[in-house]
Design a protein around this motif. Structure first.
Motif, PDB file in Angstrom:
ATOM      1  N   THR A 191      -2.331   9.141  -3.081  1.00 29.29           N
ATOM      2  CA  THR A 191      -2.939   8.132  -2.214  1.00 29.29           C
ATOM      3  C   THR A 191      -2.063   7.983  -0.970  1.00 29.29           C
ATOM      4  OG1 THR A 191      -1.744   6.164  -2.980  1.00 29.29           O
ATOM      5  CG2 THR A 191      -3.641   6.868  -4.305  1.00 29.29           C
ATOM      6  N   ALA A 192      -2.503   7.168  -0.050  1.00 26.87           N
ATOM      7  CA  ALA A 192      -1.703   6.892   1.148  1.00 26.87           C
ATOM      8  C   ALA A 192      -0.396   6.184   0.780  1.00 26.87           C
ATOM      9  CB  ALA A 192      -2.508   6.043   2.122  1.00 26.87           C
ATOM     10  N   LYS A 193      -0.356   5.534  -0.382  1.00 28.35           N
ATOM     11  CA  LYS A 193       0.842   4.798  -0.814  1.00 28.35           C
ATOM     12  C   LYS A 193       1.807   5.656  -1.619  1.00 28.35           C
ATOM     13  CE  LYS A 193      -1.634   0.443  -0.856  1.00 28.35           C
ATOM     14  NZ  LYS A 193      -2.168  -0.638  -1.662  1.00 28.35           N
ATOM     15  N   GLY A 194       1.412   6.871  -2.005  1.00 24.68           N
ATOM     16  CA  GLY A 194       2.293   7.745  -2.761  1.00 24.68           C
ATOM     17  C   GLY A 194       1.577   8.430  -3.907  1.00 24.68           C
ATOM     18  N   SER A 195       2.377   9.016  -4.805  1.00 23.74           N
ATOM     19  CA  SER A 195       1.851   9.729  -5.971  1.00 23.74           C
ATOM     20  C   SER A 195       2.003   8.868  -7.222  1.00 23.74           C
ATOM     21  CB  SER A 195       2.608  11.036  -6.185  1.00 23.74           C
ATOM     22  OG  SER A 195       2.326  11.924  -5.134  1.00 23.74           O
ATOM     23  N   PHE A 196       0.948   8.881  -8.024  1.00 27.50           N
ATOM     24  CA  PHE A 196       0.887   8.054  -9.219  1.00 27.50           C
ATOM     25  C   PHE A 196       0.287   8.866 -10.364  1.00 27.50           C
ATOM     26  CE2 PHE A 196       0.439   5.451  -5.489  1.00 27.50           C
ATOM     27  CZ  PHE A 196       1.263   4.373  -5.711  1.00 27.50           C
TER      28      PHE A 196
ATOM     29  N   LEU B 203      -9.856   7.089 -15.307  1.00 22.89           N
ATOM     30  CA  LEU B 203      -9.906   8.550 -15.176  1.00 22.89           C
ATOM     31  C   LEU B 203     -11.233   9.001 -14.575  1.00 22.89           C
ATOM     32  CD1 LEU B 203      -8.114   9.632 -18.459  1.00 22.89           C
ATOM     33  CD2 LEU B 203      -7.352  10.091 -16.123  1.00 22.89           C
ATOM     34  N   LEU B 204     -12.321   8.389 -15.005  1.00 20.42           N
ATOM     35  CA  LEU B 204     -13.628   8.737 -14.456  1.00 20.42           C
ATOM     36  C   LEU B 204     -13.699   8.374 -12.971  1.00 20.42           C
ATOM     37  CD1 LEU B 204     -16.445   9.871 -15.094  1.00 20.42           C
ATOM     38  CD2 LEU B 204     -17.139   7.533 -15.638  1.00 20.42           C
ATOM     39  N   GLU B 205     -13.237   7.167 -12.623  1.00 22.93           N
ATOM     40  CA  GLU B 205     -13.290   6.736 -11.226  1.00 22.93           C
ATOM     41  C   GLU B 205     -12.423   7.607 -10.311  1.00 22.93           C
ATOM     42  OE1 GLU B 205     -13.996   1.976 -12.174  1.00 22.93           O
ATOM     43  OE2 GLU B 205     -12.137   2.609 -11.196  1.00 22.93           O
ATOM     44  N   GLU B 206     -11.223   7.959 -10.778  1.00 25.58           N
ATOM     45  CA  GLU B 206     -10.280   8.670  -9.913  1.00 25.58           C
ATOM     46  C   GLU B 206     -10.458  10.182  -9.903  1.00 25.58           C
ATOM     47  OE1 GLU B 206      -6.633   5.430 -10.112  1.00 25.58           O
ATOM     48  OE2 GLU B 206      -6.381   7.336 -11.126  1.00 25.58           O
ATOM     49  N   THR B 207     -10.966  10.746 -10.999  1.00 25.96           N
ATOM     50  CA  THR B 207     -11.075  12.207 -11.084  1.00 25.96           C
ATOM     51  C   THR B 207     -12.507  12.722 -11.205  1.00 25.96           C
ATOM     52  OG1 THR B 207     -10.952  12.360 -13.506  1.00 25.96           O
ATOM     53  CG2 THR B 207      -8.844  12.242 -12.300  1.00 25.96           C
ATOM     54  N   GLY B 208     -13.420  11.875 -11.671  1.00 23.90           N
ATOM     55  CA  GLY B 208     -14.786  12.318 -11.940  1.00 23.90           C
ATOM     56  C   GLY B 208     -14.937  12.976 -13.301  1.00 23.90           C
ATOM     57  N   PHE B 209     -13.871  12.998 -14.103  1.00 20.81           N
ATOM     58  CA  PHE B 209     -13.895  13.630 -15.423  1.00 20.81           C
ATOM     59  C   PHE B 209     -13.983  12.597 -16.541  1.00 20.81           C
ATOM     60  CE2 PHE B 209     -12.133  17.199 -13.134  1.00 20.81           C
ATOM     61  CZ  PHE B 209     -12.558  18.304 -13.842  1.00 20.81           C
ATOM     62  N   ALA B 210     -14.764  12.937 -17.561  1.00 25.18           N
ATOM     63  CA  ALA B 210     -14.668  12.226 -18.833  1.00 25.18           C
ATOM     64  C   ALA B 210     -13.372  12.711 -19.487  1.00 25.18           C
ATOM     65  CB  ALA B 210     -15.868  12.539 -19.713  1.00 25.18           C
ATOM     66  N   ALA B 211     -12.851  11.934 -20.405  1.00 28.76           N
ATOM     67  CA  ALA B 211     -11.565  12.301 -21.005  1.00 28.76           C
ATOM     68  C   ALA B 211     -11.505  11.825 -22.445  1.00 28.76           C
ATOM     69  CB  ALA B 211     -10.425  11.688 -20.199  1.00 28.76           C
ATOM     70  N   GLU B 212     -10.535  12.379 -23.159  1.00 26.05           N
ATOM     71  CA  GLU B 212     -10.220  11.867 -24.496  1.00 26.05           C
ATOM     72  C   GLU B 212      -8.725  11.594 -24.539  1.00 26.05           C
ATOM     73  OE1 GLU B 212      -9.865  16.097 -26.889  1.00 26.05           O
ATOM     74  OE2 GLU B 212     -11.777  15.035 -26.908  1.00 26.05           O
ATOM     75  N   ILE B 213      -8.389  10.516 -25.219  1.00 22.97           N
ATOM     76  CA  ILE B 213      -6.994  10.098 -25.340  1.00 22.97           C
ATOM     77  C   ILE B 213      -6.387  10.763 -26.559  1.00 22.97           C
ATOM     78  CG2 ILE B 213      -5.477   8.118 -25.754  1.00 22.97           C
ATOM     79  CD1 ILE B 213      -7.575   6.452 -24.166  1.00 22.97           C
TER      80      ILE B 213
ATOM     81  N   PRO C 147     -15.466  11.900  -7.847  1.00 24.54           N
ATOM     82  CA  PRO C 147     -14.609  10.709  -7.953  1.00 24.54           C
ATOM     83  C   PRO C 147     -15.176   9.560  -7.135  1.00 24.54           C
ATOM     84  CG  PRO C 147     -13.292  12.664  -7.529  1.00 24.54           C
ATOM     85  CD  PRO C 147     -14.729  13.058  -7.383  1.00 24.54           C
ATOM     86  N   ILE C 148     -15.057   8.359  -7.654  1.00 25.13           N
ATOM     87  CA  ILE C 148     -15.595   7.173  -6.989  1.00 25.13           C
ATOM     88  C   ILE C 148     -14.650   6.684  -5.905  1.00 25.13           C
ATOM     89  CG2 ILE C 148     -16.223   4.749  -7.380  1.00 25.13           C
ATOM     90  CD1 ILE C 148     -17.110   5.670 -10.220  1.00 25.13           C
ATOM     91  N   GLU C 149     -13.351   6.848  -6.117  1.00 24.46           N
ATOM     92  CA  GLU C 149     -12.354   6.341  -5.177  1.00 24.46           C
ATOM     93  C   GLU C 149     -12.001   7.439  -4.168  1.00 24.46           C
ATOM     94  OE1 GLU C 149      -9.149   4.223  -7.064  1.00 24.46           O
ATOM     95  OE2 GLU C 149     -10.449   3.663  -8.731  1.00 24.46           O
ATOM     96  N   ASP C 150     -12.585   7.336  -2.974  1.00 22.41           N
ATOM     97  CA  ASP C 150     -12.428   8.371  -1.946  1.00 22.41           C
ATOM     98  C   ASP C 150     -10.987   8.555  -1.478  1.00 22.41           C
ATOM     99  OD1 ASP C 150     -15.141   8.931  -1.982  1.00 22.41           O
ATOM    100  OD2 ASP C 150     -15.585   7.538  -0.346  1.00 22.41           O
ATOM    101  N   ASP C 151     -10.182   7.507  -1.589  1.00 27.01           N
ATOM    102  CA  ASP C 151      -8.800   7.585  -1.103  1.00 27.01           C
ATOM    103  C   ASP C 151      -7.825   8.053  -2.185  1.00 27.01           C
ATOM    104  OD1 ASP C 151      -9.085   5.265  -2.611  1.00 27.01           O
ATOM    105  OD2 ASP C 151      -7.684   4.111  -1.378  1.00 27.01           O
ATOM    106  N   HIS C 152      -8.347   8.528  -3.315  1.00 25.43           N
ATOM    107  CA  HIS C 152      -7.531   9.037  -4.418  1.00 25.43           C
ATOM    108  C   HIS C 152      -7.849  10.517  -4.618  1.00 25.43           C
ATOM    109  CE1 HIS C 152      -7.101   4.800  -5.137  1.00 25.43           C
ATOM    110  NE2 HIS C 152      -6.389   4.972  -6.226  1.00 25.43           N
ATOM    111  N   GLU C 153      -6.815  11.348  -4.543  1.00 29.34           N
ATOM    112  CA  GLU C 153      -7.005  12.793  -4.693  1.00 29.34           C
ATOM    113  C   GLU C 153      -6.279  13.281  -5.939  1.00 29.34           C
ATOM    114  OE1 GLU C 153      -5.672  16.979  -2.567  1.00 29.34           O
ATOM    115  OE2 GLU C 153      -5.371  15.104  -1.494  1.00 29.34           O
ATOM    116  N   LEU C 154      -7.014  13.940  -6.844  1.00 22.35           N
ATOM    117  CA  LEU C 154      -6.401  14.559  -8.013  1.00 22.35           C
ATOM    118  C   LEU C 154      -5.612  15.769  -7.555  1.00 22.35           C
ATOM    119  CD1 LEU C 154      -6.008  14.946 -11.090  1.00 22.35           C
ATOM    120  CD2 LEU C 154      -8.161  16.232 -11.084  1.00 22.35           C
ATOM    121  N   LYS C 155      -4.331  15.782  -7.867  1.00 17.58           N
ATOM    122  CA  LYS C 155      -3.470  16.888  -7.463  1.00 17.58           C
ATOM    123  C   LYS C 155      -2.608  17.289  -8.654  1.00 17.58           C
ATOM    124  CE  LYS C 155      -0.171  18.257  -3.951  1.00 17.58           C
ATOM    125  NZ  LYS C 155       0.669  17.843  -2.844  1.00 17.58           N
ATOM    126  N   TRP C 156      -2.609  18.592  -8.992  1.00 16.57           N
ATOM    127  CA  TRP C 156      -1.778  19.119 -10.066  1.00 16.57           C
ATOM    128  C   TRP C 156      -0.444  19.533  -9.455  1.00 16.57           C
ATOM    129  CZ3 TRP C 156      -3.123  18.798 -15.100  1.00 16.57           C
ATOM    130  CH2 TRP C 156      -4.446  18.480 -15.362  1.00 16.57           C
TER     131      TRP C 156
END
Length: 150
Positions: A38-43, A63-73, A110-119
């Protein structure tokens, strides 16, 4: 909460707002960890628990909002907290619930446009995260050899 799981300094002159959150540690077999830039840093992927949510429900929603992926814990790594003053000068206490997780299926954009999934490669982790307790959680997952597939 155990003292060794507290990060930052509790300045007794400040009145901290408490925010409980849930975060995912997703590490692949090639040594890359999922981060949210994000503009505030990496999280780590994740965020604040909403009223009525369990930590697990929060994490799956975030996880769904930020990445667009369903997930399992996969595993509950425990809690850690961090005292800090936000960039907008608000004293905060973040209580983080940390889990390992696996992204299972792309569901939407992803729902949050200002959040980028980065590996990011784990060799960069020591200098990557805005929050120290997030680095603690990544190192704990590594010490338990908890890696998942992308």
């Amino acid at each position: 909460m155990d003292n060794n799981l507290t990060f930052g300094v509790n300045d007794s002159r400040l009145k901290y707002q408490c925010r409980e959150s849930s975060y995912a540690i997703i590490i692949d077999d090639n040594g890359y960890v999922a981060t949210i830039l994000t503009a505030k840093g990496s999280f780590l992927p994740g965020g604040g628990i909403e009223y009525g949510e369990t930590p697990e429900e929060c994490l799956l929603r975030e996880l769904l909002e930020e990445t667009g992926f369903a997930a399992e814990i996969s595993h509950n790594l425990g809690k850690a907290q961090r005292y800090f003053v936000s960039p907008s000068n608000i004293p905060l206490l973040n209580i983080g619930n940390f889990f390992t997780a696996n992204l299972t299926k792309k569901v939407c954009a992803p729902i949050e446009d200002d959040h980028e999934l980065k590996w990011v490669h784990l060799s960069e982790a020591d200098h990557l995260f805005f929050h120290e307790h997030q680095l603690w959680a990544v190192k704990k997952a590594l010490s338990l050899n908890l890696r998942v597939k992308k």
